[in-house]
Structure formats: C-alpha cells, structure tokens
Design an enzyme around this catalytic site. Structure first.
Site, PDB file in Angstrom:
ATOM      1  CG  ASP A   1      -8.112   1.700   4.452  1.00 36.24           C
ATOM      2  OD1 ASP A   1      -8.581   1.357   5.553  1.00 36.24           O
ATOM      3  OD2 ASP A   1      -6.921   1.551   4.139  1.00 36.24           O
TER       4      ASP A   1
ATOM      5  CD  GLU B   1      -2.365   1.501   2.653  1.00 32.03           C
ATOM      6  OE1 GLU B   1      -3.506   1.946   2.742  1.00 32.03           O
ATOM      7  OE2 GLU B   1      -1.615   1.361   3.632  1.00 32.03           O
TER       8      GLU B   1
END
Ligand code: TEU
Ligand code: CA
Length: 556
Positions: A331, A258
């Site tokens: 998210d 990420e």
C-alpha cells in the site's frame, strides 16, 4: 516480556500477483511462489505473509473476496495451496494468509442474497439503512477510496448499504453474531489446514459508530473522511477478544494486524501478553507527511523527523509488546524512494535504511523486492495506473486545482502501484517475472536492479540483508538484537540516527549518518568489534568514529 517463538524470526510479504508467474499469463501464482521458496530460504526468511489469493473479482486486487474457501484460478487451486503449505513446512517456513473480514466482495453469495432480499436474514449480514428523507445517503462519510460510503441498494426506494472502501467491498455487519460465527468458522478451517496464522486487514473498521450521523465536512464535497467514525466507535476490542478466543488461541496461531487510528492507551490490550493479536505493524513513519486534503498535499519526510518518530514509537511499546517493523508494503511507495533523500538513494543508502529497520527492536517484516533495493517506478500517464486508490487521489488532486502534470507527479510518487510492479528476478525479458505480458509494467530499472545480479555478489543489497539476518540469528548476538532495549543517543545531532541495543550481557551501538556530509562522533567507549558496515572501511581513531555520507555501522 514473555518470549514467543516468532520473536527472533524474519518475516516477508509476498504480493502474489507480482512475485513470480509460472505459466506465462503475466500474473504471479502459487506455483511461482513454490518455485521461489528456496530463494526465500537463502535470504533467511522464516515467516511469509501472502496477500489475498482467495476467489475475487479483483476490484481492489483481491482485497474483495467472493469466496473465502477457494483459491482464485488466477493463482492456482487448493491442491497447489496445500502443496505450498507442505513445501514451506519442509523448509521451516510458516505461511500466513491475509484475513480480509471488514468487508467482502459484492460478488460474495452473502451479498447477492442480501441484495435480493434486503429485509431477509442476509440483509443483516451488512449495514443496510434507510437514506435521509430527501433521498440523500444516511450520512456524509467519505469512503477511503473516494465518494460516499453509502451505495443505493438496487430496486429499493431509499435503502443504502455501507462500504468503507470501494462500493464493490460491502462492509460485513460484525454486530450480527451469525456473521462473526461464519468468519471464525472460516478462519479455523484454514488454520486446521496448517496455516500458521493471519495478517489481518483494516481491522479497526469492523466497529462502527452505529448512529450513522453526519460529521463536520473536511473537504469541499461536504463529506467527512470515514476514519473520523472510528473515534466515535467503541467496543472493537470485544469483537477482537472474541475472535482471538474462538480462533487464534485455539491454534496457538500467529496474528499480525494492520491497525490504524487506534487508541494508544489500548496498546496493551492489542499486543500485551494477553492481547488479542501477536503483533501489529508499526506504521508511525508511514503516516508521516500525510494530509487530510489528499496525496497531492504530501510533505517530504526529514531524516530527523523519521528518526524521532521511530524513537517515540519504540518507547511507546517498550515493555508492552513486540511490533513489526517495515519500510514499505503493497500500500506504500518503495521505502528507499520515500525515506532517503535523493542523494542517499544509492546502494549504501539503501543498506543503511535496511540496517536501521533490522537493528531496531521488533519483528523485521520485509516486502518483496526490498531485499534488492527495488525503487519507485515511473508513470508518464494516469492510464498506466491500475490501483483504485491512486485513481481516486488523482481526481482529488484535479478537483483541488492541480494541473494534470502536478496531479500525476503527486499521485505517482505515493501510488500503491510502485510496490506492485513485478519482482525483478533477472535482467532478462520482463525481468524474468513472466514469459508473457506482465499485468503491470516492469520497472525499467530491472537491468541494473535484479536478484540474479545480486545473489552471491558480496557488495549487493541482497547480501547485506543476508548479513543482517545472519546477525539476528547468530547465537552470540540473538538475544541483544531481538530483545535488547533501544536507547537513543546523539539525538540532538542533525541527520544522525543512532541508538544502543542493550541487555545485561551485551551492548551494541547502531550508527547511521543520514546525509552526504561526513560526521565525526565521539563515543564513550572504544568499540571492540564491527558487526555490520555498509562500506568496506571505517574510520575509527581511539573513541572517535567518522562516518561517510549514508554510512551505517553496528559495533559492539
Ligand atoms: O488497507 C487499509 C487501509 O486503510 C489503507 O492502508 C489503504 O490501503 C489506503 O487508505 C489506500 O491508499 C488494507 C489493504 O492493505 C489494502 O491493500 C486494501 O485496499 C484495503 O485494506 C481494503 O481491503
Ligand atoms: Ca500465472
């Protein structure tokens, strides 16, 4: 590009708390995942990333780890984890765990020791600094979850520790070789257990601007978002190359990072042939509509911008590396609620969006429930929100002058909880997720959107994803779907998202009409075969194709 074993695979993210609860406590668990491996196999999944399942106080839903060597009892135990690895292996499914090593939990023994003796060896496992002479924190950086990145070390006169995220997530000091050694040891321990690799959390943050100096304020609170620090922090790649050498490379492990706010010139160093990761997520569309002010200031995403952003991102990594494509994760809001205009939030629209994700170059990374077309949920009050980030953004919106209703609307649209509601297995009680009380309420639309209804039904979103996966694995088309160059076409037409995928041997054309009005397109060549179509029929006369609203097709 050098071929890798994972290029032609399909990956899937599990958010364990919300996937499947086996014991009725309202929380998804390892036994629940084991029971659904056949479901994943049926869909066509090869690689599974499980969000954190380590011991945790769950301030940030497991992204605050208190013991890297243990499974949290909420999820099960180590025997069950080993069983999961074994059962997955039998089905040729590779398991990835989440690697959260920018920070740990304030309940981790390292941090407890550091707080007990900030000047001792464990103090140096974290960033502990003296505050300013006037007693203010060392600098004015704002954490990602709101408030200062600095928190007072209890019992000291003027010492602070650094946390980029919540105060319960103290940042680990990567400058300290002992810390790095401990982290690599832990990673190797897991890889030795049979893990295929890791998804690597928030990793760009491990390198700090060690001057810890003030930056110009970007909001009325006098602080500056911590991500600006990243522009002044040099040398993250040295840590990452070392990590690769000491862990992944030794195990031939798969690593997917990420990675936000990185230097685009360094793409090759990240995911090139000798890069420090196997892949990174393409977050280019996730960044769209964002604002420094906060979630309340989000802008809507126009289909042309969505398309152009993806083309640009594809062009950047062409010939360099292989990114992973997503429309959502834990998210983000649900992709179908975010990237489709209201009138396109239909079964057809959802399929079209899935087709665009699967047909572009890269590793398709599904998020649980995406294969059913799960949507954003409804929140009528801020008290229904669990997510630490949404709670902060709600406050930010109120401080900026929004009414409670406006703040709620803005934050719930963007809320991470949209993706975290329980998986909708059936139209039965609690969507078949649990026999108890789900830790987060089930999306009320589970009666119409659920796996039981969609599995085996020819026209369902689930069946369409199966078709996309079958095409990716069809020996006749695999090479072009996996490696074909992506060449945009009809880019100057509004709301038309179209591109070729080309190799020496094959040429596919992917066409999507990102609007309600039909559109006619004149093709250079007459298609020989329709491979994917989200409608039952297709209007094709000679070399003119007419697409209905939100129709998507792949033709040869
Ligand atoms: O996210 C890192 C991150 O920078 C953001 O996507 C963050 O989630 C966002 O600013 C909050 O709205 C990772 C994880 O994916 C996330 O779930 C964790 O909360 C975070 O790291 C901290 O570990
Ligand atoms: Ca449970």
């Amino acid at each position: 590009m050098k071929k890798q074993w994972w290029h032609n695979k399909v990956a899937y993210q599990i958010y364990p708390k919300s996937f499947c609860d086996s014991n009725g406590d309202g929380i998804g668990d390892l036994r629940g995942i084991i029971g659904k491996l056949d479901y994943l196999k049926r869909l066509g999944v090869d690689i599974v990333w499980i969000s954190p399942i380590y011991s945790s106080p769950f301030v940030d839903q497991g992204y605050d780890i208190s013991d890297y060597y243990n499974i949290d009892p909420l999820f099960g135990n180590m025997e069950e984890m080993e069983e999961l690895l074994e059962e997955a292996k039998k089905r040729n499914i590779s398991i990835l765990m989440d690697l959260v090593v920018n920070h740990c939990s304030n309940q981790h023994e390292w941090f407890k020791k550091a707080m007990a003796d900030p000047d001792g060896p464990y103090g140096d496992y974290f960033y502990i600094r003296e505050g300013k002479e006037n007693g203010e924190p060392p600098c004015n950086w704002r954490s990602y979850f709101g408030g200062s990145v600095w928190e007072k070390v209890p019992g000291t006169k003027n010492k602070y520790y650094l946390h980029m995220f919540a105060k319960e997530q103290p940042d680990l000091n990567w400058e300290n070789p002992d810390v790095r050694r401990e982290i690599y040891k832990m990673m190797n321990w897991w890889l030795d257990k049979g893990l295929a690799g890791f998804r690597i959390d928030a990793i760009i943050n491990i390198k700090k601007d060690l001057t810890f100096s003030d930056y110009p304020a970007d909001r009325d609170d006098g602080m500056c978002s911590a991500h600006h620090m990243l522009e002044h922090a040099n040398g993250v790649l040295e840590f990452l190359q070392e990590m690769n050498r000491e862990t992944f490379a030794k195990h031939d492990a798969f690593s997917i990072a990420e990675l936000f706010n990185y230097d685009p010139c360094a793409l090759e160093a990240y995911i090139g042939e000798h890069g420090c990761f196997s892949s990174i997520f393409d977050f280019s569309t996730e960044m769209l509509g964002g604002s420094e002010k906060g979630w309340f200031d989000l802008k809507a995403i126009d289909p042309n911008l969505y398309r152009d952003t993806i083309f640009e991102s594809q062009a950047k990594c062409e010939g360099i590396g292989y990114m992973a494509n997503i429309i959502e994760n834990h998210d983000e809001p649900r992709g179908v609620s975010r990237y489709l205009p209201k009138e396109g939030q239909t079964t057809e629209g959802k399929k079209m969006l899935g087709m665009l994700m699967f047909m572009r170059k890269g590793l398709p990374f599904l998020y649980q429930g995406q294969e059913l077309g799960m949507e954003n949920t409804v929140f009528s009050d801020i008290s229904q929100i669990d997510d630490i980030s949404t709670k902060d953004e709600y406050q930010v919106a109120l401080n900026a002058g929004c009414s409670q209703a406006e703040a709620l609307r803005a934050c719930t649209f963007r809320s991470r909880d949209n993706a975290r509601t329980p998986f909708q297995w059936s139209d039965g009680e609690n969507a078949g997720f649990t026999t108890g009380k789900p830790w987060l309420p089930v999306n009320p639309n589970y009666k119409t959107i659920n796996a039981k209804d969609q599995i085996g039904r020819k026209d369902s979103v689930f069946s369409f994803y199966q078709e996309l996966i079958r095409l990716r694995k069809n020996p006749e088309y695999e090479d072009v779907v996996v490696y074909g160059k992506m060449v945009p076409v009809f880019e100057d037409m509004d709301n038309v998202f179209a591109f070729y995928r080309v190799t020496d041997k094959k040429k596919l054309l992917v066409l999507a009409n990102y609007q309600n009005e039909p559109v006619s397109l004149n093709l250079k060549e007459i298609p020989t075969r329709v491979l994917i179509n989200n409608y039952e029929d297709l209007e094709l006369k000679n070399n003119t194709i007419t697409l209905k609203g939100f129709q998507g097709v792949v033709v040869e």
